[in-house]
Scaffold this motif. Structure first.
Motif, PDB file in Angstrom:
ATOM      1  N   LYS A   1       0.835  -1.198   0.000  1.00 47.95           N
ATOM      2  CA  LYS A   1       0.000   0.000   0.000  1.00 47.95           C
ATOM      3  C   LYS A   1       0.872   1.251   0.000  1.00 47.95           C
ATOM      4  CE  LYS A   1      -2.341  -0.956   3.787  1.00 47.95           C
ATOM      5  NZ  LYS A   1      -1.784  -2.277   4.117  1.00 47.95           N
ATOM      6  N   SER A   2       0.333   2.324  -0.580  1.00 52.67           N
ATOM      7  CA  SER A   2       0.987   3.627  -0.550  1.00 52.67           C
ATOM      8  C   SER A   2       0.037   4.616   0.103  1.00 52.67           C
ATOM      9  CB  SER A   2       1.329   4.099  -1.969  1.00 52.67           C
ATOM     10  OG  SER A   2       2.220   3.199  -2.603  1.00 52.67           O
ATOM     11  N   VAL A   3       0.569   5.461   0.995  1.00 55.03           N
ATOM     12  CA  VAL A   3      -0.243   6.434   1.715  1.00 55.03           C
ATOM     13  C   VAL A   3       0.169   7.834   1.285  1.00 55.03           C
ATOM     14  CG1 VAL A   3      -0.983   7.269   3.974  1.00 55.03           C
ATOM     15  CG2 VAL A   3      -0.392   4.847   3.670  1.00 55.03           C
ATOM     16  N   TYR A   4      -0.833   8.648   0.911  1.00 49.53           N
ATOM     17  CA  TYR A   4      -0.586   9.996   0.425  1.00 49.53           C
ATOM     18  C   TYR A   4      -1.333  11.023   1.279  1.00 49.53           C
ATOM     19  CZ  TYR A   4       0.895   7.628  -3.908  1.00 49.53           C
ATOM     20  OH  TYR A   4       1.521   6.835  -4.828  1.00 49.53           O
ATOM     21  N   SER A   5      -0.778  12.216   1.339  1.00 49.22           N
ATOM     22  CA  SER A   5      -1.515  13.331   1.921  1.00 49.22           C
ATOM     23  C   SER A   5      -2.522  13.826   0.883  1.00 49.22           C
ATOM     24  CB  SER A   5      -0.560  14.455   2.316  1.00 49.22           C
ATOM     25  OG  SER A   5       0.106  14.976   1.177  1.00 49.22           O
ATOM     26  N   CYS A   6      -3.463  14.659   1.349  1.00 52.69           N
ATOM     27  CA  CYS A   6      -4.449  15.244   0.442  1.00 52.69           C
ATOM     28  C   CYS A   6      -4.769  16.652   0.929  1.00 52.69           C
ATOM     29  CB  CYS A   6      -5.695  14.372   0.357  1.00 52.69           C
ATOM     30  SG  CYS A   6      -6.528  14.111   1.930  1.00 52.69           S
TER      31      CYS A   6
ATOM     32  N   ARG B   1      -2.125  -1.442  -3.750  1.00 57.48           N
ATOM     33  CA  ARG B   1      -1.481  -1.872  -4.985  1.00 57.48           C
ATOM     34  C   ARG B   1      -1.726  -3.371  -5.242  1.00 57.48           C
ATOM     35  NH1 ARG B   1       2.939   0.472  -2.269  1.00 57.48           N
ATOM     36  NH2 ARG B   1       4.066  -1.493  -2.514  1.00 57.48           N
ATOM     37  N   ASP B   2      -1.374  -3.818  -6.433  1.00 56.66           N
ATOM     38  CA  ASP B   2      -1.566  -5.220  -6.803  1.00 56.66           C
ATOM     39  C   ASP B   2      -0.401  -6.108  -6.385  1.00 56.66           C
ATOM     40  OD1 ASP B   2      -4.060  -4.792  -7.909  1.00 56.66           O
ATOM     41  OD2 ASP B   2      -3.302  -4.515  -9.957  1.00 56.66           O
ATOM     42  N   ASP B   3       0.488  -5.588  -5.560  1.00 56.96           N
ATOM     43  CA  ASP B   3       1.647  -6.360  -5.112  1.00 56.96           C
ATOM     44  C   ASP B   3       1.238  -7.419  -4.094  1.00 56.96           C
ATOM     45  OD1 ASP B   3       3.335  -4.711  -6.621  1.00 56.96           O
ATOM     46  OD2 ASP B   3       3.504  -3.263  -4.984  1.00 56.96           O
ATOM     47  N   MET B   4       1.893  -8.552  -4.168  1.00 56.96           N
ATOM     48  CA  MET B   4       1.733  -9.632  -3.193  1.00 56.96           C
ATOM     49  C   MET B   4       3.119 -10.006  -2.715  1.00 56.96           C
ATOM     50  SD  MET B   4      -0.402 -11.821  -1.686  1.00 56.96           S
ATOM     51  CE  MET B   4      -1.866 -12.156  -2.663  1.00 56.96           C
ATOM     52  N   THR B   5       3.323 -10.001  -1.389  1.00 62.64           N
ATOM     53  CA  THR B   5       4.654 -10.293  -0.862  1.00 62.64           C
ATOM     54  C   THR B   5       4.585 -11.376   0.209  1.00 62.64           C
ATOM     55  OG1 THR B   5       4.590  -8.655   0.926  1.00 62.64           O
ATOM     56  CG2 THR B   5       5.314  -7.890  -1.246  1.00 62.64           C
ATOM     57  N   ALA B   6       5.728 -11.964   0.460  1.00 64.84           N
ATOM     58  CA  ALA B   6       5.865 -12.951   1.541  1.00 64.84           C
ATOM     59  C   ALA B   6       7.319 -12.942   2.003  1.00 64.84           C
ATOM     60  CB  ALA B   6       5.465 -14.345   1.064  1.00 64.84           C
TER      61      ALA B   6
ATOM     62  N   LYS C   1       8.052 -11.455  -4.098  1.00 66.88           N
ATOM     63  CA  LYS C   1       7.063 -10.464  -4.518  1.00 66.88           C
ATOM     64  C   LYS C   1       6.547 -10.782  -5.910  1.00 66.88           C
ATOM     65  CE  LYS C   1       6.597  -5.468  -5.312  1.00 66.88           C
ATOM     66  NZ  LYS C   1       7.273  -4.139  -5.206  1.00 66.88           N
ATOM     67  N   GLU C   2       5.248 -10.673  -6.081  1.00 67.90           N
ATOM     68  CA  GLU C   2       4.595 -10.844  -7.374  1.00 67.90           C
ATOM     69  C   GLU C   2       3.540  -9.752  -7.518  1.00 67.90           C
ATOM     70  OE1 GLU C   2       5.522 -12.980  -9.610  1.00 67.90           O
ATOM     71  OE2 GLU C   2       6.837 -14.250  -8.396  1.00 67.90           O
ATOM     72  N   VAL C   3       3.100  -9.540  -8.734  1.00 72.32           N
ATOM     73  CA  VAL C   3       2.001  -8.613  -9.004  1.00 72.32           C
ATOM     74  C   VAL C   3       0.831  -9.433  -9.526  1.00 72.32           C
ATOM     75  CG1 VAL C   3       1.210  -6.651 -10.382  1.00 72.32           C
ATOM     76  CG2 VAL C   3       3.547  -6.691  -9.488  1.00 72.32           C
ATOM     77  N   MET C   4      -0.344  -9.247  -8.902  1.00 74.30           N
ATOM     78  CA  MET C   4      -1.524 -10.026  -9.257  1.00 74.30           C
ATOM     79  C   MET C   4      -2.684  -9.090  -9.583  1.00 74.30           C
ATOM     80  SD  MET C   4      -1.386 -13.238  -6.624  1.00 74.30           S
ATOM     81  CE  MET C   4       0.003 -14.378  -6.694  1.00 74.30           C
ATOM     82  N   ASP C   5      -3.234  -9.239 -10.790  1.00 70.18           N
ATOM     83  CA  ASP C   5      -4.299  -8.356 -11.264  1.00 70.18           C
ATOM     84  C   ASP C   5      -5.481  -8.317 -10.296  1.00 70.18           C
ATOM     85  OD1 ASP C   5      -2.807  -7.811 -13.478  1.00 70.18           O
ATOM     86  OD2 ASP C   5      -3.913  -9.149 -14.831  1.00 70.18           O
ATOM     87  N   ASN C   6      -5.923  -7.100  -9.987  1.00 66.29           N
ATOM     88  CA  ASN C   6      -7.112  -6.832  -9.160  1.00 66.29           C
ATOM     89  C   ASN C   6      -6.930  -7.136  -7.682  1.00 66.29           C
ATOM     90  OD1 ASN C   6      -8.767  -5.862 -11.267  1.00 66.29           O
ATOM     91  ND2 ASN C   6      -9.231  -7.966 -11.889  1.00 66.29           N
ATOM     92  N   LYS C   7      -5.742  -7.567  -7.284  1.00 69.10           N
ATOM     93  CA  LYS C   7      -5.536  -7.898  -5.874  1.00 69.10           C
ATOM     94  C   LYS C   7      -5.728  -6.673  -4.984  1.00 69.10           C
ATOM     95  CE  LYS C   7      -2.533  -8.499  -2.206  1.00 69.10           C
ATOM     96  NZ  LYS C   7      -1.718  -7.508  -1.463  1.00 69.10           N
ATOM     97  N   GLY C   8      -5.196  -5.514  -5.408  1.00 68.90           N
ATOM     98  CA  GLY C   8      -5.357  -4.308  -4.617  1.00 68.90           C
ATOM     99  C   GLY C   8      -6.813  -3.905  -4.459  1.00 68.90           C
TER     100      GLY C   8
ATOM    101  N   ASP D   1     -14.135   6.695   3.134  1.00 65.09           N
ATOM    102  CA  ASP D   1     -14.840   6.385   1.891  1.00 65.09           C
ATOM    103  C   ASP D   1     -13.942   5.533   0.992  1.00 65.09           C
ATOM    104  OD1 ASP D   1     -16.850   6.396   0.001  1.00 65.09           O
ATOM    105  OD2 ASP D   1     -16.399   8.403  -0.760  1.00 65.09           O
ATOM    106  N   LEU D   2     -14.558   4.963  -0.037  1.00 59.12           N
ATOM    107  CA  LEU D   2     -13.816   4.222  -1.055  1.00 59.12           C
ATOM    108  C   LEU D   2     -14.216   4.798  -2.413  1.00 59.12           C
ATOM    109  CD1 LEU D   2     -11.855   1.682  -1.242  1.00 59.12           C
ATOM    110  CD2 LEU D   2     -13.873   0.439  -2.011  1.00 59.12           C
ATOM    111  N   PRO D   3     -13.602   5.906  -2.830  1.00 60.88           N
ATOM    112  CA  PRO D   3     -14.005   6.566  -4.074  1.00 60.88           C
ATOM    113  C   PRO D   3     -13.620   5.794  -5.338  1.00 60.88           C
ATOM    114  CG  PRO D   3     -12.095   7.661  -3.139  1.00 60.88           C
ATOM    115  CD  PRO D   3     -12.548   6.655  -2.128  1.00 60.88           C
ATOM    116  N   GLU D   4     -12.583   4.984  -5.236  1.00 58.27           N
ATOM    117  CA  GLU D   4     -12.185   4.107  -6.336  1.00 58.27           C
ATOM    118  C   GLU D   4     -11.984   2.713  -5.776  1.00 58.27           C
ATOM    119  OE1 GLU D   4      -8.898   5.646  -8.708  1.00 58.27           O
ATOM    120  OE2 GLU D   4      -9.283   7.647  -7.896  1.00 58.27           O
ATOM    121  N   LYS D   5     -12.006   1.712  -6.650  1.00 61.02           N
ATOM    122  CA  LYS D   5     -11.949   0.319  -6.181  1.00 61.02           C
ATOM    123  C   LYS D   5     -10.714   0.029  -5.333  1.00 61.02           C
ATOM    124  CE  LYS D   5     -14.600  -1.804  -9.947  1.00 61.02           C
ATOM    125  NZ  LYS D   5     -14.536  -2.757 -11.080  1.00 61.02           N
ATOM    126  N   ASN D   6      -9.606   0.693  -5.639  1.00 60.57           N
ATOM    127  CA  ASN D   6      -8.363   0.404  -4.912  1.00 60.57           C
ATOM    128  C   ASN D   6      -7.856   1.603  -4.122  1.00 60.57           C
ATOM    129  OD1 ASN D   6      -7.510   1.896  -7.207  1.00 60.57           O
ATOM    130  ND2 ASN D   6      -5.448   1.064  -6.999  1.00 60.57           N
TER     131      ASN D   6
END
Length: 245
Positions: free
Chosen positions: A13-18, A29-34, A40-47, A72-77
């Motif tokens: 995940k990435s955290v931003y100010s607004c 993000r779509d990243d998957m880690t262990a 680390k892998e990238v998996m579509d729609n995971k985020g 709120d959740l203004p966008e899916k991810n």
């Protein structure tokens, strides 16, 4: 609400100010880690799946009187959330003995834990998230005794609400990891996420895994299907139509 400066970029995940100083924007993000990020892998729609599932769970917890940072959740991810000063403690609640608990202690895998076991780990990648006790936490000055008591109390409340919620969906809540932070008034509030990344979830009938453990075991091709299965079981028809995952 637009992203401004990057505050923190974690493993997934990435955290931003607004423009609102009391809020932050969390991008899943779509990243998957262990293995502390070693794999680390990238998996579509995971985020998106994690963001939507976390939003649903946070709303369920709010209905049960547990405050969360969700706005709120203004966008899916993309989640808009209250800005918190995060406490560097991972609170783990275990309802069934498995995983590291079985590797480190003489528990038989699959043993129910009654009452649930509450564990705290120091959230720090450099030290590989070691287990804490109250004395160490206070010596590190990351929490007071009052804070620690509150974390345990809230974690058990979360557990009771989510066990019932998942049970209705035919899912066993085996264990989960949560994080908390303090708002501008110093109140401790649930933050971060609750998703198949941070929970062990088993199918109630088959005991099949429906969580990140599949990735840890190298079953990469089964991970997203499992997350979608959780999504399908906990979302209402109206919510599924809205998010269209």
């Amino acid at each position: 609400m637009e992203k401004k400066e990057l505050i923190n970029s974690g493993k997934v995940k990435s955290v931003y100010s607004c423009e609102d100083d009391d809020k932050v924007i969390i991008e899943f993000r779509d990243d998957m880690t262990a293995g502390d990020g070693a794999r680390k892998e990238v998996m579509d729609n995971k985020g998106s799946l994690n963001a939507i599932i976390s939003t649903k769970i946070f709303r369920v917890l709010e209905e049960n009187g547990i405050k969360t940072q969700l706005v709120d959740l203004p966008e899916k991810n993309v989640m808009v959330a209250k800005k918190l000063e995060m406490i560097p403690i991972e609170v783990i609640v275990r309802n069934i003995a498995t995983g590291s608990l079985v590797r480190k202690y003489p528990f038989e895998d699959g043993t129910p834990l009654d009452p649930p076991l509450v564990q705290m780990d120091f959230k720090d990648d450099e030290y590989h998230d070691p287990m804490l006790n109250d004395s160490i936490a206070k010596a590190l000055k990351i929490a007071t005794q009052e804070d620690l008591d509150k974390l345990k109390e809230l974690a058990l409340k979360v557990n009771e609400a989510l066990k019932e919620f998942f049970d209705k969906a035919g899912i066993i809540l085996v264990d989960f990891k949560i994080e908390f932070g303090k708002d501008a008034d110093g109140e401790i509030i649930l933050g971060d996420e609750i998703s198949p990344d941070s929970c062990r979830l088993w199918d109630k009938e088959t005991l099949d895994m429906l969580d990140k453990e599949l990735f840890r075991k190298g079953k990469d091709n089964e991970v997203i299907d499992a997350y979608i299965e959780v999504y399908n079981r906990i979302m209402t028809d109206e919510e599924k139509e809205k998010y269209d995952m």
